[in-house]
Design a protein around this motif. Structure first.
Motif, mmCIF file in Angstrom:
data_model
loop_
_atom_site.group_PDB
_atom_site.id
_atom_site.type_symbol
_atom_site.label_atom_id
_atom_site.label_comp_id
_atom_site.label_asym_id
_atom_site.label_seq_id
_atom_site.Cartn_x
_atom_site.Cartn_y
_atom_site.Cartn_z
ATOM 1 N N GLU A 20 0.181 4.708 6.446
ATOM 2 C CA GLU A 20 0.137 3.911 7.675
ATOM 3 C C GLU A 20 0.284 4.768 8.930
ATOM 4 O OE1 GLU A 20 -0.298 0.519 8.220
ATOM 5 O OE2 GLU A 20 -0.900 0.498 6.131
ATOM 6 N N ILE A 21 1.072 5.835 8.825
ATOM 7 C CA ILE A 21 1.367 6.680 9.986
ATOM 8 C C ILE A 21 1.120 8.131 9.592
ATOM 9 C CG2 ILE A 21 3.142 7.399 11.614
ATOM 10 C CD1 ILE A 21 4.531 4.691 11.030
ATOM 11 N N GLN A 22 0.031 8.693 10.079
ATOM 12 C CA GLN A 22 -0.302 10.074 9.719
ATOM 13 C C GLN A 22 0.427 11.103 10.585
ATOM 14 O OE1 GLN A 22 -3.000 7.719 9.852
ATOM 15 N NE2 GLN A 22 -2.684 7.517 7.661
ATOM 16 N N ASP A 23 0.731 10.757 11.837
ATOM 17 C CA ASP A 23 1.501 11.674 12.678
ATOM 18 C C ASP A 23 2.350 10.893 13.673
ATOM 19 O OD1 ASP A 23 0.081 11.362 15.295
ATOM 20 O OD2 ASP A 23 -1.588 12.277 14.209
ATOM 21 N N LEU A 43 13.241 0.229 7.379
ATOM 22 C CA LEU A 43 12.768 0.874 8.595
ATOM 23 C C LEU A 43 11.245 0.841 8.682
ATOM 24 C CD1 LEU A 43 13.753 2.145 11.169
ATOM 25 C CD2 LEU A 43 13.552 4.380 10.055
ATOM 26 N N GLY A 44 10.568 0.909 7.550
ATOM 27 C CA GLY A 44 9.114 0.774 7.550
ATOM 28 C C GLY A 44 8.687 -0.570 8.113
ATOM 29 N N ARG A 45 9.394 -1.607 7.720
ATOM 30 C CA ARG A 45 9.076 -2.951 8.245
ATOM 31 C C ARG A 45 9.375 -3.040 9.739
ATOM 32 N NH1 ARG A 45 10.968 -7.246 3.620
ATOM 33 N NH2 ARG A 45 9.690 -6.382 1.942
ATOM 34 N N VAL A 46 10.484 -2.439 10.153
ATOM 35 C CA VAL A 46 10.838 -2.446 11.578
ATOM 36 C C VAL A 46 9.756 -1.733 12.381
ATOM 37 C CG1 VAL A 46 12.475 -1.529 13.284
ATOM 38 C CG2 VAL A 46 13.331 -2.639 11.216
ATOM 39 N N VAL A 47 9.343 -0.564 11.921
ATOM 40 C CA VAL A 47 8.318 0.212 12.631
ATOM 41 C C VAL A 47 7.011 -0.572 12.720
ATOM 42 C CG1 VAL A 47 6.846 2.261 12.476
ATOM 43 C CG2 VAL A 47 9.309 2.464 12.170
ATOM 44 N N PHE A 79 6.881 7.977 2.565
ATOM 45 C CA PHE A 79 6.598 6.582 2.235
ATOM 46 C C PHE A 79 5.519 5.993 3.144
ATOM 47 C CE2 PHE A 79 7.910 2.057 3.119
ATOM 48 C CZ PHE A 79 7.440 1.515 1.944
ATOM 49 N N MET A 80 5.585 6.284 4.419
ATOM 50 C CA MET A 80 4.688 5.673 5.406
ATOM 51 C C MET A 80 3.424 6.496 5.680
ATOM 52 S SD MET A 80 6.019 2.772 6.326
ATOM 53 C CE MET A 80 5.147 2.364 7.828
ATOM 54 N N LYS A 133 0.829 -1.196 0.000
ATOM 55 C CA LYS A 133 0.000 0.000 0.000
ATOM 56 C C LYS A 133 0.873 1.259 0.000
ATOM 57 C CE LYS A 133 -2.466 1.051 3.704
ATOM 58 N NZ LYS A 133 -3.532 1.130 4.723
ATOM 59 N N CYS A 134 1.919 1.241 0.785
ATOM 60 C CA CYS A 134 2.836 2.377 0.835
ATOM 61 C C CYS A 134 3.582 2.545 -0.486
ATOM 62 C CB CYS A 134 3.834 2.206 1.980
ATOM 63 S SG CYS A 134 3.077 2.314 3.619
ATOM 64 N N LEU A 135 4.004 1.424 -1.083
ATOM 65 C CA LEU A 135 4.709 1.491 -2.364
ATOM 66 C C LEU A 135 3.812 2.040 -3.467
ATOM 67 C CD1 LEU A 135 6.703 -1.851 -2.277
ATOM 68 C CD2 LEU A 135 7.674 0.451 -2.293
ATOM 69 N N LYS A 136 2.560 1.625 -3.472
ATOM 70 C CA LYS A 136 1.621 2.116 -4.489
ATOM 71 C C LYS A 136 1.438 3.618 -4.388
ATOM 72 C CE LYS A 136 -1.184 -1.996 -5.206
ATOM 73 N NZ LYS A 136 -2.528 -2.585 -5.068
ATOM 74 N N ASN A 137 1.413 4.136 -3.173
ATOM 75 C CA ASN A 137 1.171 5.559 -2.973
ATOM 76 C C ASN A 137 2.371 6.438 -3.289
ATOM 77 O OD1 ASN A 137 -1.564 5.539 -2.199
ATOM 78 N ND2 ASN A 137 -0.971 4.711 -0.221
ATOM 79 N N CYS A 138 3.544 5.862 -3.403
ATOM 80 C CA CYS A 138 4.713 6.686 -3.695
ATOM 81 C C CYS A 138 5.262 6.476 -5.100
ATOM 82 C CB CYS A 138 5.809 6.465 -2.660
ATOM 83 S SG CYS A 138 6.598 4.860 -2.713
#
Length: 131
Positions: A83-86, A30-34, A79-80, A13-18
């Motif tokens: 998934e993470i707005q703030d 780092l996205g996977r770690v988070v 990128f995120m 989903k993140c890849l599609k949006n960027c």
């Protein structure tokens, strides 16, 4: 594959949006770690040590390296964004800049161990989903 689907679904989903500008491997890592840290359930490997136990060595970084990490942090936020707005949605005490310092140390190789399937991923071996 079934166990990995929730992780892949988030990343996809993140890849599609960027697209068409895909982030560097360190941003995806780092996205996977988070996402794993946000789950709150420690994996088998975290019984020995956690991501928070790793050293960032920020005080040893040159200004050029720090600027590069700031750029990665901005790329990570872009990128995120789905998934993470703030920052309040990040794991407690999580600092994006410090996290990049941990994963980008030249002599450090991070391996993520996904429960049950012994899948190891390094920064240079990640693949982009074909969506």
């Amino acid at each position: 594959q079934k166990k990995a689907w929730p992780d892949h679904k988030r990343e996809c989903k993140c890849l599609k949006n960027c697209r068409p500008r895909y982030p560097p491997d360190s941003v995806r890592l780092l996205g996977r770690v988070v996402c794993k840290l946000m789950e709150g359930t420690p994996s088998e490997s975290e019984k020995l040590y956690s991501f928070y136990d790793l050293e960032s060595n920020i005080n040893k970084l040159t200004e050029d390296k720090k600027e590069g990490l700031r750029q990665l942090a901005m790329t990570f936020q872009d990128f995120m964004r789905e998934e993470i707005q703030d920052a309040s949605q990040l794991p407690p005490s999580f600092d994006i800049f410090e996290a990049f310092a941990k994963v980008s140390d030249g002599c450090f190789s991070l391996e993520l161990v996904f429960e049950g399937n012994n899948l190891f991923e390094s920064i240079s071996h990640m693949r982009i989903c074909q969506f």
